[in-house]
Write an enzyme that holds these catalytic residues in place. Sequence first.
Site, PDB file in Angstrom:
ATOM      1  N   PHE A 237       0.666  -1.194  -0.149  1.00  0.00           N
ATOM      2  CA  PHE A 237       0.026  -0.061   0.003  1.00  0.00           C
ATOM      3  C   PHE A 237       0.793   1.098   0.031  1.00  0.00           C
ATOM      4  O   PHE A 237       1.739   1.321   0.827  1.00  0.00           O
ATOM      5  CB  PHE A 237      -0.997  -0.068   1.359  1.00  0.00           C
ATOM      6  CG  PHE A 237      -2.269  -0.902   1.118  1.00  0.00           C
ATOM      7  CD1 PHE A 237      -3.311  -0.369   0.466  1.00  0.00           C
ATOM      8  CD2 PHE A 237      -2.068  -2.204   1.583  1.00  0.00           C
ATOM      9  CE1 PHE A 237      -4.357  -1.349   0.391  1.00  0.00           C
ATOM     10  CE2 PHE A 237      -3.149  -2.869   1.573  1.00  0.00           C
ATOM     11  CZ  PHE A 237      -4.332  -2.802   0.786  1.00  0.00           C
TER      12      PHE A 237
ATOM     13  N   CYS B  64       0.915   5.362   0.201  1.00  0.00           N
ATOM     14  CA  CYS B  64       0.136   6.666   0.489  1.00  0.00           C
ATOM     15  C   CYS B  64      -0.332   7.279  -0.744  1.00  0.00           C
ATOM     16  O   CYS B  64      -1.043   8.218  -0.936  1.00  0.00           O
ATOM     17  CB  CYS B  64       0.673   7.532   1.491  1.00  0.00           C
ATOM     18  SG  CYS B  64       0.758   6.712   3.217  1.00  0.00           S
TER      19      CYS B  64
ATOM     20  N   GLY C 154       2.885  -1.490   4.430  1.00  0.00           N
ATOM     21  CA  GLY C 154       3.121  -0.451   3.669  1.00  0.00           C
ATOM     22  C   GLY C 154       2.339   0.663   4.439  1.00  0.00           C
ATOM     23  O   GLY C 154       2.176   0.815   5.586  1.00  0.00           O
ATOM     24  N   CYS C 155       1.802   1.785   3.467  1.00  0.00           N
ATOM     25  CA  CYS C 155       0.909   2.765   4.120  1.00  0.00           C
ATOM     26  C   CYS C 155      -0.097   2.305   4.980  1.00  0.00           C
ATOM     27  O   CYS C 155      -0.870   1.302   4.177  1.00  0.00           O
ATOM     28  CB  CYS C 155       0.733   3.807   2.974  1.00  0.00           C
ATOM     29  SG  CYS C 155      -0.655   4.904   3.440  1.00  0.00           S
ATOM     30  N   PHE C 156      -0.405   2.643   5.895  1.00  0.00           N
ATOM     31  CA  PHE C 156      -1.674   2.351   6.640  1.00  0.00           C
ATOM     32  C   PHE C 156      -2.957   2.545   6.630  1.00  0.00           C
ATOM     33  O   PHE C 156      -3.852   2.127   6.871  1.00  0.00           O
ATOM     34  CB  PHE C 156      -1.424   2.299   8.281  1.00  0.00           C
ATOM     35  CG  PHE C 156      -0.803   3.753   8.692  1.00  0.00           C
ATOM     36  CD1 PHE C 156      -1.508   4.731   8.120  1.00  0.00           C
ATOM     37  CD2 PHE C 156      -0.060   3.937   9.869  1.00  0.00           C
ATOM     38  CE1 PHE C 156      -0.912   6.034   8.777  1.00  0.00           C
ATOM     39  CE2 PHE C 156       0.377   5.149  10.518  1.00  0.00           C
ATOM     40  CZ  PHE C 156      -0.242   6.350   9.732  1.00  0.00           C
TER      41      PHE C 156
END
Length: 226
Positions: free
Chosen positions: A2, A4, A39-41
């Site tokens: 993921f 952002c 990755g991005c949360f």
Amino acid sequence: MFSCSTMMHIPTSQFLKLSKFKPIPDPRCKTKVATLSMGCFWGPDSLFGSIKGIMRTKVGYTGGSEPDLPTYKSIGDYIESIELYYDPSKITYLDLLQVFWNNHDSTDKSSYRQYISAIHFHDKEQEQQARDSMKKMEETKSNSIQTLLMPYKTFYDAENYHQKYILRKYKIFLESLCLNDDEIKNTYAACVLNGYLGGHISETEKVRILDIGLSDEQLRYLEACL
């Protein structure tokens, strides 16, 4: 993984007013905790919120060693992570690991520690299950898995604007829920709605939306969103 930077902008509501939310109590059950990094949360927060058996989610930072408390702008050696509170009578830790493996690239070696793939196990049982599932995944990959298996360390909640990030994009709808920041982070309703607005809840699972106490007007709005 993921990212952002690749999250789509989600438009806010065109409604001027919505009926106020009259929530039912959060489901009563004994929960267990899982902590994952993929990755991005923002994306995983919505993804896991859509899954039956997940009671609450929150995003934050863990896996670091620096003494200063991590923040998004000063994260140090911490990793963006998601903490999942789940009902083990409805979903197992192995089920969660399968979602983890299937929804990010575990072979990607991120140049930023903040976005690495990691499983933060809470006990010996989780550690063994994580190792066994990783071994099975390695048999299906042509490239080596880069996921780190790490003992759980202190989890620091991320800033409020990161919690239920997709739900927060629908500002007028969010205002109609009358939830404060702590409730957005910690309630079952916010968890499910964040999953729904991320486009993850299937037609057969929409009954979960009906069970959280939304007004007819709020339900029509949700339909219009997707």
